[in-house]
Design a protein around this motif. Structure first.
Motif, mmCIF file in Angstrom:
data_model
loop_
_atom_site.group_PDB
_atom_site.id
_atom_site.type_symbol
_atom_site.label_atom_id
_atom_site.label_comp_id
_atom_site.label_asym_id
_atom_site.label_seq_id
_atom_site.Cartn_x
_atom_site.Cartn_y
_atom_site.Cartn_z
ATOM 1 N N GLY A 29 0.871 -1.367 0.057
ATOM 2 C CA GLY A 29 0.056 0.033 0.063
ATOM 3 C C GLY A 29 1.178 1.280 -0.385
ATOM 4 N N MET A 30 1.729 1.183 -0.750
ATOM 5 C CA MET A 30 2.930 2.367 -0.653
ATOM 6 C C MET A 30 1.945 3.517 -1.608
ATOM 7 S SD MET A 30 5.954 1.884 0.338
ATOM 8 C CE MET A 30 4.752 1.689 1.905
ATOM 9 N N CYS A 31 1.706 3.870 -1.799
ATOM 10 C CA CYS A 31 1.081 4.944 -3.352
ATOM 11 C C CYS A 31 0.158 5.544 -2.965
ATOM 12 C CB CYS A 31 0.345 3.584 -4.822
ATOM 13 S SG CYS A 31 1.143 2.539 -5.728
ATOM 14 N N LEU A 34 2.449 7.109 -0.245
ATOM 15 C CA LEU A 34 3.484 8.720 0.425
ATOM 16 C C LEU A 34 2.376 9.689 -0.318
ATOM 17 C CD1 LEU A 34 6.055 6.124 -1.380
ATOM 18 C CD2 LEU A 34 5.907 7.984 0.528
ATOM 19 N N ALA A 35 1.461 8.978 -1.164
ATOM 20 C CA ALA A 35 1.104 10.353 -2.336
ATOM 21 C C ALA A 35 -0.420 11.352 -1.096
ATOM 22 C CB ALA A 35 -0.193 9.697 -3.147
ATOM 23 N N THR A 86 -15.693 1.994 -5.989
ATOM 24 C CA THR A 86 -16.842 2.677 -6.637
ATOM 25 C C THR A 86 -17.896 3.636 -5.927
ATOM 26 O OG1 THR A 86 -16.416 1.580 -8.306
ATOM 27 C CG2 THR A 86 -18.614 2.856 -8.535
ATOM 28 N N ASP A 89 -16.179 5.465 -3.059
ATOM 29 C CA ASP A 89 -15.903 6.788 -4.268
ATOM 30 C C ASP A 89 -17.200 7.768 -4.098
ATOM 31 O OD1 ASP A 89 -14.920 7.921 -7.458
ATOM 32 O OD2 ASP A 89 -14.104 8.644 -6.029
ATOM 33 N N PRO A 105 -7.169 11.241 -8.005
ATOM 34 C CA PRO A 105 -7.248 9.651 -8.691
ATOM 35 C C PRO A 105 -7.373 8.471 -7.396
ATOM 36 C CG PRO A 105 -5.285 11.400 -8.690
ATOM 37 C CD PRO A 105 -5.682 12.131 -7.908
ATOM 38 N N TYR A 106 -5.924 8.944 -6.499
ATOM 39 C CA TYR A 106 -5.904 7.945 -5.137
ATOM 40 C C TYR A 106 -7.090 7.184 -4.639
ATOM 41 C CZ TYR A 106 -1.381 9.927 -6.322
ATOM 42 O OH TYR A 106 -0.641 10.461 -6.708
ATOM 43 N N PRO A 108 -9.900 6.016 -6.623
ATOM 44 C CA PRO A 108 -9.883 4.579 -7.488
ATOM 45 C C PRO A 108 -8.455 3.923 -7.205
ATOM 46 C CG PRO A 108 -9.420 6.684 -8.966
ATOM 47 C CD PRO A 108 -10.418 7.171 -7.513
ATOM 48 N N LEU A 109 -7.516 4.198 -6.915
ATOM 49 C CA LEU A 109 -6.279 3.984 -7.050
ATOM 50 C C LEU A 109 -5.541 2.461 -5.315
ATOM 51 C CD1 LEU A 109 -3.517 5.974 -8.547
ATOM 52 C CD2 LEU A 109 -4.458 4.117 -9.344
ATOM 53 N N VAL A 111 -8.551 0.382 -5.546
ATOM 54 C CA VAL A 111 -8.570 -0.981 -6.086
ATOM 55 C C VAL A 111 -7.365 -1.517 -6.092
ATOM 56 C CG1 VAL A 111 -9.487 -1.768 -8.064
ATOM 57 C CG2 VAL A 111 -10.173 0.065 -7.412
ATOM 58 N N VAL A 112 -6.581 -0.649 -6.362
ATOM 59 C CA VAL A 112 -4.768 -2.198 -6.950
ATOM 60 C C VAL A 112 -3.986 -1.794 -5.516
ATOM 61 C CG1 VAL A 112 -5.287 -2.235 -9.501
ATOM 62 C CG2 VAL A 112 -4.436 0.110 -8.114
ATOM 63 N N LEU B 23 -23.958 -1.460 -8.250
ATOM 64 C CA LEU B 23 -23.305 -0.411 -8.612
ATOM 65 C C LEU B 23 -23.560 0.561 -8.574
ATOM 66 C CD1 LEU B 23 -19.686 -0.766 -10.311
ATOM 67 C CD2 LEU B 23 -20.420 0.298 -8.081
ATOM 68 N N PHE C 21 3.466 8.068 -7.307
ATOM 69 C CA PHE C 21 4.060 7.272 -6.354
ATOM 70 C C PHE C 21 3.181 6.460 -7.089
ATOM 71 C CE2 PHE C 21 5.902 9.923 -3.341
ATOM 72 C CZ PHE C 21 4.885 11.202 -3.398
ATOM 73 N N ILE C 24 4.676 1.541 -6.737
ATOM 74 C CA ILE C 24 5.443 1.410 -5.542
ATOM 75 C C ILE C 24 6.270 -0.105 -5.479
ATOM 76 C CG2 ILE C 24 5.853 2.288 -3.472
ATOM 77 C CD1 ILE C 24 6.444 5.099 -5.023
ATOM 78 N N TYR C 73 -14.269 1.799 -12.769
ATOM 79 C CA TYR C 73 -12.837 1.420 -12.114
ATOM 80 C C TYR C 73 -13.025 0.053 -12.119
ATOM 81 C CZ TYR C 73 -13.195 6.168 -9.333
ATOM 82 O OH TYR C 73 -12.884 6.811 -9.368
ATOM 83 N N THR C 111 -2.167 -6.191 -10.473
ATOM 84 C CA THR C 111 -1.905 -5.584 -9.193
ATOM 85 C C THR C 111 -1.262 -4.217 -9.653
ATOM 86 O OG1 THR C 111 -1.008 -6.782 -8.277
ATOM 87 C CG2 THR C 111 -2.867 -6.736 -8.395
ATOM 88 N N LEU C 116 -3.138 0.284 -13.687
ATOM 89 C CA LEU C 116 -4.388 1.495 -13.254
ATOM 90 C C LEU C 116 -4.326 2.812 -13.541
ATOM 91 C CD1 LEU C 116 -7.353 1.510 -13.127
ATOM 92 C CD2 LEU C 116 -7.159 1.428 -10.192
ATOM 93 N N LEU C 120 -6.743 5.349 -15.847
ATOM 94 C CA LEU C 120 -7.661 6.504 -14.888
ATOM 95 C C LEU C 120 -7.638 8.123 -15.498
ATOM 96 C CD1 LEU C 120 -7.389 4.919 -11.664
ATOM 97 C CD2 LEU C 120 -9.112 5.314 -12.787
#
Lengths: 214, 193, 170
Positions: A29-31, A34-35, A86, A89, A105-106, A108-109, A111-112, B23, C21, C24, C73, C111, C116, C120
């Motif tokens: 879960g770094m993204c 940091l963001a 979703t 969001d 945009p973080y 929806p991110l 999700v990954v 949804l 970021f 990562i 999404y 992933t 993604l 987006l």
């Protein structure tokens, strides 16, 4: 028998906070870490969103774990996760539009976010609904804790505020780098270093199954 | 083997359908509130770019939407309209307010932008947007690069805007789209009179 | 928007890893050697070059057309998962040695936030089809660049005397 089970459940929750903290120990879960940690509020919002999605997806995956064929499990898990993201969001856009804009945009991110898929694959798909709930809560709490720590350091040093309130006064020269990407990396590095130092005594062999086992 | 493949397809399709259905329901439920927020943001922008206005009326001429400002005496307080266009990173959306006689720009307010943080992102800051207040729009607004020292207030009489250092493209995008839109607005309103 | 500008800005100024970021997880996991960093970077660029334009098409010709943007999404991630699966099968058939060389990385890419994220961002920007391809390639190049730089540094760090707690995850 019930008492033993309760202890175990509580442990499921606790392990996510320290021993198996998804951010500091497994670097998952770094993204978002940091963001969105340039302020505590943003970190808190992201943490809450992740707890929500993690909880829902752990429960959903645990419920369907016996009916999903092995080969398509990742695809199905990911659809589940995307659905709950979703929902989160839409909820943010409707109730807290400023937060929604700040996280951008973080959301929806999520999700990954490796944590969510990682827990679904390594834990929820093999455990009961009850244990999955506690695991989800624990991991989510650990993640939020990491975000809060990072967010606090970055906000105080970078903007002189905490939760938007000025606390350092005009004499302190703001370390602007803290609210920029470079500051995020530096702070995270130091925090991981501190975490390693403090947990030197406790060696744990459990694997939490991060992205690498997917 | 056949059965296994079939099961996989069925499960996947079911997952997709359930997700889509769920949804759609959630979307429908949250839509009114999201719309409300969007409208609130729009209204706030209108009142920022038309400082005298306390109310407004929306009209449409030749496919262009205009927000006629109304001041507290019921008089016309200027015209506002949305300006959209490509910036450096993505689309920039802003509200622009001009005086009733179409001679001066009252103010601009950037609603949405995703420019580079710290550089192009400065277009949403006060320093940049402040330059547009009171600008003459009899002709095109010119973008100039840094050179004549602090002229934020002095620029009011002329029609120039100083670009943000290191963000010429974002600055130019803003000025260009405003010029284009104002030209169109003048054209449409002239015909409408 | 100038094609060249899109490429450079995606690769360097707004680098996916260092500025946004994204990506990562593989960044930290795969960047300990330059050659594996390069392979991962190439794999990601390849997947990006396909999924970027693919999601662009889906967005414009399905989501927007039918007014179901809220399914963005879910549909994007399904497309990404499916495409990665197809890419994997394709490489396996066409070049088994290549598949063996980068085999483990491919499923991980699904992933990867960068993929993604690319989808987006492409949806957020007013690019046309060609521009979205360039954007995808630029982002992939930037990702590869960041990975290689990091790998280079880590290879050097292997020989340095770093205090215990600062050596990385426990």
């Amino acid at each position: 028998m019930a008492a033993l089970k309760n202890n175990n459940l509580w442990e499921e929750f606790l392990k996510g906070l320290w021993e198996q903290n998804p951010v500091f120990k497994f670097l998952l879960g770094m993204c978002p870490t940091l963001a969105v940690t340039n302020s505590v509020i943003n970190g808190l919002a992201m943490g809450s969103a992740v707890v929500f999605v993690l909880l829902c997806s752990n429960v959903a995956v645990s419920i369907i774990r016996k009916i999903v064929p092995h080969q398509v499990r990742i695809a199905v898990f990911v659809v589940c996760i995307a659905t709950f993201v979703t929902v989160a969001d839409l909820f943010l856009k409707a109730k807290f539009p400023d937060v929604s804009k700040a996280l951008g945009p973080y959301v929806p991110l999520i999700v990954v976010n490796c944590i969510i898929l990682g827990r679904a694959e390594a834990f929820a798909s093999k455990s009961s609904v009850r244990r999955s709930i506690f695991d989800g809560l624990g991991m989510g709490a650990g993640f939020t804790l990491a975000l809060l720590l990072l967010g606090t350091v970055r906000e105080i040093l970078g903007s002189g505020t905490l939760l938007g309130i000025e606390i350092l006064g005009g004499y302190f020269e703001r370390w602007v780098i803290m609210v920029l990407p470079a500051g995020a990396f530096l702070t995270l590095g130091v925090l991981i270093g501190i975490f390693n130092l403090l947990s030197k005594g406790k060696k744990t062999q459990d694997s939490a199954g991060g992205c690498h086992t997917v | 083997m056949m059965l296994k493949s079939l099961k996989m397809i069925v499960v996947l399709t079911l997952a997709g359908l359930l997700s889509g259905g769920f949804l759609t329901v959630v979307y429908k439920k949250t839509l009114p509130e999201i719309e409300k927020r969007r409208l609130e943001a729009l209204q706030e922008a209108i009142f920022v770019v038309l400082p005298q206005a306390v109310d407004y009326k929306e009209t449409e001429i030749e496919g262009e939407n205009f927000y006629q400002g109304i001041d507290k005496n019921g008089q016309d307080a200027g015209i506002a309209f949305l300006v959209k266009g490509p910036g450096f990173q993505g689309e920039i959306k802003m509200m622009v307010g001009i005086t009733q006689d179409l001679s001066k720009l009252q103010n601009i307010y950037i609603l949405e932008s995703i420019e580079t943080p710290g550089l192009g992102g400065k277009i949403t800051g006060d320093d940049f947007q402040r330059q547009f207040k009171g600008l003459s729009i009899k002709d095109r607004i010119e973008l100039i690069k840094r050179g004549r020292g602090r002229r934020f207030e002095a620029a009011a009489q002329e029609a120039t805007v100083e670009a943000i250092t290191g963000a010429t493209i974002s600055s130019r995008a803003v000025v260009d789209m405003i010029n284009r839109k104002i030209a169109r607005v003048k054209e449409v309103l002239a015909r409408g009179e | 928007m100038d094609i060249f500008l899109i490429f450079i800005s995606a690769a360097i100024i707004n680098n996916f890893v260092l500025a946004y970021f994204l990506g990562i997880c593989p960044f930290l996991g795969v960047s300990n050697r330059i050659d594996s960093a390069f392979s991962m970077g190439m794999a990601v660029t390849f997947v990006m070059a396909i999924t970027g334009p693919a999601t662009y098409l889906i967005n414009h010709y399905i989501l927007i057309k039918f007014g179901v943007e809220y399914l963005e999404y879910v549909s994007f991630i399904i497309v990404i998962a499916a495409l990665v699966q197809l890419v994997e099968m394709f490489i396996r058939k066409v070049s088994p040695p290549l598949y063996r060389a980068m085999g483990i990385y491919l499923p991980l890419i699904t992933t990867n936030c960068a993929i993604l994220g690319l989808a987006l961002f492409t949806a957020l920007r007013p690019y046309n089809f060609v521009q979205s391809v360039v954007f995808a390639l630029g982002s992939g190049a930037g990702f590869t660049l960041a990975l290689i730089i990091m790998a280079g540094m880590r290879e050097d760090l292997d020989f340095a005397d770093v205090p215990g707690p600062l050596k990385g995850a426990a």
